[in-house]
Design a protein around this motif. Structure first.
Motif, PDB file in Angstrom:
ATOM      1  N   GLU A   1      92.275  41.921  75.775  1.00 32.49           N
ATOM      2  CA  GLU A   1      92.001  43.350  75.960  1.00 32.49           C
ATOM      3  C   GLU A   1      91.520  43.607  77.388  1.00 32.49           C
ATOM      4  O   GLU A   1      92.003  44.516  78.065  1.00 32.49           O
ATOM      5  CB  GLU A   1      90.941  43.833  74.966  1.00 32.49           C
ATOM      6  CG  GLU A   1      90.570  45.292  75.166  1.00 32.49           C
ATOM      7  CD  GLU A   1      89.286  45.699  74.479  1.00 32.49           C
ATOM      8  OE1 GLU A   1      89.159  46.881  74.140  1.00 32.49           O
ATOM      9  OE2 GLU A   1      88.394  44.840  74.311  1.00 32.49           O
ATOM     10  N   ARG A   2      90.591  42.806  77.841  1.00 33.47           N
ATOM     11  CA  ARG A   2      90.050  42.949  79.194  1.00 33.47           C
ATOM     12  C   ARG A   2      91.163  42.768  80.235  1.00 33.47           C
ATOM     13  O   ARG A   2      91.243  43.505  81.212  1.00 33.47           O
ATOM     14  CB  ARG A   2      88.940  41.917  79.417  1.00 33.47           C
ATOM     15  CG  ARG A   2      88.119  42.154  80.656  1.00 33.47           C
ATOM     16  CD  ARG A   2      86.937  41.195  80.768  1.00 33.47           C
ATOM     17  NE  ARG A   2      86.065  41.239  79.594  1.00 33.47           N
ATOM     18  CZ  ARG A   2      85.887  40.219  78.737  1.00 33.47           C
ATOM     19  NH1 ARG A   2      86.493  39.069  78.923  1.00 33.47           N
ATOM     20  NH2 ARG A   2      85.072  40.339  77.716  1.00 33.47           N
ATOM     21  N   GLU A   3      92.033  41.774  79.998  1.00 33.79           N
ATOM     22  CA  GLU A   3      93.150  41.526  80.909  1.00 33.79           C
ATOM     23  C   GLU A   3      94.067  42.741  80.997  1.00 33.79           C
ATOM     24  O   GLU A   3      94.390  43.214  82.088  1.00 33.79           O
ATOM     25  CB  GLU A   3      93.943  40.309  80.439  1.00 33.79           C
ATOM     26  CG  GLU A   3      95.171  40.021  81.273  1.00 33.79           C
ATOM     27  CD  GLU A   3      96.022  38.892  80.714  1.00 33.79           C
ATOM     28  OE1 GLU A   3      96.935  38.457  81.435  1.00 33.79           O
ATOM     29  OE2 GLU A   3      95.810  38.460  79.560  1.00 33.79           O
ATOM     30  N   LEU A   4      94.485  43.256  79.837  1.00 34.91           N
ATOM     31  CA  LEU A   4      95.396  44.412  79.828  1.00 34.91           C
ATOM     32  C   LEU A   4      94.764  45.640  80.462  1.00 34.91           C
ATOM     33  O   LEU A   4      95.434  46.389  81.180  1.00 34.91           O
ATOM     34  CB  LEU A   4      95.845  44.729  78.401  1.00 34.91           C
ATOM     35  CG  LEU A   4      96.709  43.688  77.693  1.00 34.91           C
ATOM     36  CD1 LEU A   4      97.068  44.168  76.293  1.00 34.91           C
ATOM     37  CD2 LEU A   4      97.949  43.353  78.485  1.00 34.91           C
ATOM     38  N   LYS A   5      93.488  45.858  80.207  1.00 33.47           N
ATOM     39  CA  LYS A   5      92.807  47.006  80.802  1.00 33.47           C
ATOM     40  C   LYS A   5      92.747  46.904  82.319  1.00 33.47           C
ATOM     41  O   LYS A   5      92.673  47.922  83.015  1.00 33.47           O
ATOM     42  CB  LYS A   5      91.400  47.155  80.219  1.00 33.47           C
ATOM     43  CG  LYS A   5      91.414  47.732  78.813  1.00 33.47           C
ATOM     44  CD  LYS A   5      90.011  47.947  78.279  1.00 33.47           C
ATOM     45  CE  LYS A   5      90.051  48.681  76.950  1.00 33.47           C
ATOM     46  NZ  LYS A   5      88.714  48.973  76.433  1.00 33.47           N
ATOM     47  N   GLY A   6      92.802  45.679  82.839  1.00 31.56           N
ATOM     48  CA  GLY A   6      92.760  45.476  84.284  1.00 31.56           C
ATOM     49  C   GLY A   6      94.105  45.660  84.980  1.00 31.56           C
ATOM     50  O   GLY A   6      94.174  45.718  86.201  1.00 31.56           O
ATOM     51  N   TRP A   7      95.163  45.735  84.208  1.00 34.58           N
ATOM     52  CA  TRP A   7      96.497  45.899  84.787  1.00 34.58           C
ATOM     53  C   TRP A   7      96.698  47.316  85.298  1.00 34.58           C
ATOM     54  O   TRP A   7      96.122  48.280  84.790  1.00 34.58           O
ATOM     55  CB  TRP A   7      97.560  45.650  83.736  1.00 34.58           C
ATOM     56  CG  TRP A   7      97.756  44.229  83.327  1.00 34.58           C
ATOM     57  CD1 TRP A   7      97.032  43.136  83.708  1.00 34.58           C
ATOM     58  CD2 TRP A   7      98.746  43.739  82.424  1.00 34.58           C
ATOM     59  NE1 TRP A   7      97.514  42.013  83.098  1.00 34.58           N
ATOM     60  CE2 TRP A   7      98.566  42.347  82.310  1.00 34.58           C
ATOM     61  CE3 TRP A   7      99.757  44.348  81.696  1.00 34.58           C
ATOM     62  CZ2 TRP A   7      99.382  41.560  81.504  1.00 34.58           C
ATOM     63  CZ3 TRP A   7     100.566  43.562  80.892  1.00 34.58           C
ATOM     64  CH2 TRP A   7     100.383  42.187  80.804  1.00 34.58           C
ATOM     65  N   LEU A   8      97.573  47.445  86.289  1.00 41.78           N
ATOM     66  CA  LEU A   8      98.005  48.767  86.729  1.00 41.78           C
ATOM     67  C   LEU A   8      98.837  49.413  85.632  1.00 41.78           C
ATOM     68  O   LEU A   8      99.479  48.731  84.819  1.00 41.78           O
ATOM     69  CB  LEU A   8      98.851  48.654  88.000  1.00 41.78           C
ATOM     70  CG  LEU A   8      98.130  48.148  89.250  1.00 41.78           C
ATOM     71  CD1 LEU A   8      99.118  47.970  90.390  1.00 41.78           C
ATOM     72  CD2 LEU A   8      97.019  49.102  89.644  1.00 41.78           C
ATOM     73  N   ARG A   9      98.842  50.724  85.604  1.00 37.27           N
ATOM     74  CA  ARG A   9      99.588  51.464  84.574  1.00 37.27           C
ATOM     75  C   ARG A   9     101.057  51.037  84.522  1.00 37.27           C
ATOM     76  O   ARG A   9     101.625  50.864  83.439  1.00 37.27           O
ATOM     77  CB  ARG A   9      99.474  52.969  84.831  1.00 37.27           C
ATOM     78  CG  ARG A   9     100.237  53.794  83.818  1.00 37.27           C
ATOM     79  CD  ARG A   9     100.028  55.292  84.021  1.00 37.27           C
ATOM     80  NE  ARG A   9     100.899  56.049  83.162  1.00 37.27           N
ATOM     81  CZ  ARG A   9     100.684  56.285  81.868  1.00 37.27           C
ATOM     82  NH1 ARG A   9      99.589  55.832  81.298  1.00 37.27           N
ATOM     83  NH2 ARG A   9     101.541  56.983  81.146  1.00 37.27           N
ATOM     84  N   LYS A  10     101.661  50.823  85.671  1.00 38.60           N
ATOM     85  CA  LYS A  10     103.073  50.426  85.731  1.00 38.60           C
ATOM     86  C   LYS A  10     103.316  49.138  84.944  1.00 38.60           C
ATOM     87  O   LYS A  10     104.292  49.024  84.194  1.00 38.60           O
ATOM     88  CB  LYS A  10     103.504  50.248  87.182  1.00 38.60           C
ATOM     89  CG  LYS A  10     104.951  49.842  87.337  1.00 38.60           C
ATOM     90  CD  LYS A  10     105.338  49.660  88.789  1.00 38.60           C
ATOM     91  CE  LYS A  10     106.817  49.306  88.844  1.00 38.60           C
ATOM     92  NZ  LYS A  10     107.135  48.425  89.916  1.00 38.60           N
ATOM     93  N   ARG A  11     102.444  48.181  85.091  1.00 36.59           N
ATOM     94  CA  ARG A  11     102.589  46.900  84.395  1.00 36.59           C
ATOM     95  C   ARG A  11     102.387  47.082  82.881  1.00 36.59           C
ATOM     96  O   ARG A  11     103.066  46.459  82.077  1.00 36.59           O
ATOM     97  CB  ARG A  11     101.604  45.886  84.961  1.00 36.59           C
ATOM     98  CG  ARG A  11     101.829  44.494  84.450  1.00 36.59           C
ATOM     99  CD  ARG A  11     101.013  43.495  85.227  1.00 36.59           C
ATOM    100  NE  ARG A  11     101.181  42.172  84.671  1.00 36.59           N
ATOM    101  CZ  ARG A  11     100.381  41.151  84.924  1.00 36.59           C
ATOM    102  NH1 ARG A  11      99.359  41.306  85.746  1.00 36.59           N
ATOM    103  NH2 ARG A  11     100.599  39.986  84.369  1.00 36.59           N
ATOM    104  N   LYS A  12     101.442  47.936  82.494  1.00 41.95           N
ATOM    105  CA  LYS A  12     101.219  48.225  81.071  1.00 41.95           C
ATOM    106  C   LYS A  12     102.476  48.841  80.461  1.00 41.95           C
ATOM    107  O   LYS A  12     102.898  48.478  79.359  1.00 41.95           O
ATOM    108  CB  LYS A  12     100.033  49.172  80.892  1.00 41.95           C
ATOM    109  CG  LYS A  12      98.703  48.590  81.278  1.00 41.95           C
ATOM    110  CD  LYS A  12      97.616  49.654  81.235  1.00 41.95           C
ATOM    111  CE  LYS A  12      96.335  49.158  81.870  1.00 41.95           C
ATOM    112  NZ  LYS A  12      95.305  50.203  81.934  1.00 41.95           N
TER     113      LYS A  12
END
Length: 108
Positions: free
Chosen positions: A69-80
């Motif tokens: 969860e922490r990893e995904l929240k740290g991604w840029l929107r484009k990567r999500k």
């Protein structure tokens, strides 16, 4: 002491206008149902109607889910968005599928 294996989920919900929320839970069906009902009055998800389950991952250990969860929240929107669309191109609400799967057999 060895941690006990349980079920944990990292999930992504979205609004119709593609506002994204990432969270984790130990009961995916219950948690998404809470988002859909707007259970939490002051919540971001209620305010922006972020209640459609568009992506989820399963883990057996809480720390793994929390780290993801922490990893995904740290991604840029484009990567999500790339992650979501790789698995759910049209951003379909997966909630009914998850509910059906949980009735056939408990999720994992």
């Amino acid at each position: 002491m060895i941690p006990m294996r349980k079920n944990y989920y990292v999930y992504v919900t979205a609004s119709i206008s593609k506002v994204i929320y990432i969270g984790f839970t130990n009961c995916l069906v219950k948690r998404i149902n809470q988002h859909k009902k707007g259970t939490f009055d002051n919540a971001f998800t209620k305010k922006y109607k972020v209640n459609r389950l568009i992506y989820w991952e399963h883990f057996h250990f809480k720390h793994e889910a929390m780290n993801r969860e922490r990893e995904l929240k740290g991604w840029l929107r484009k990567r999500k968005i790339e992650l979501i669309e790789k698995n759910n191109k049209d951003w379909n609400d997966l909630y009914d599928n998850v509910v059906t799967m949980s009735k056939i057999r408990p999720l994992f």
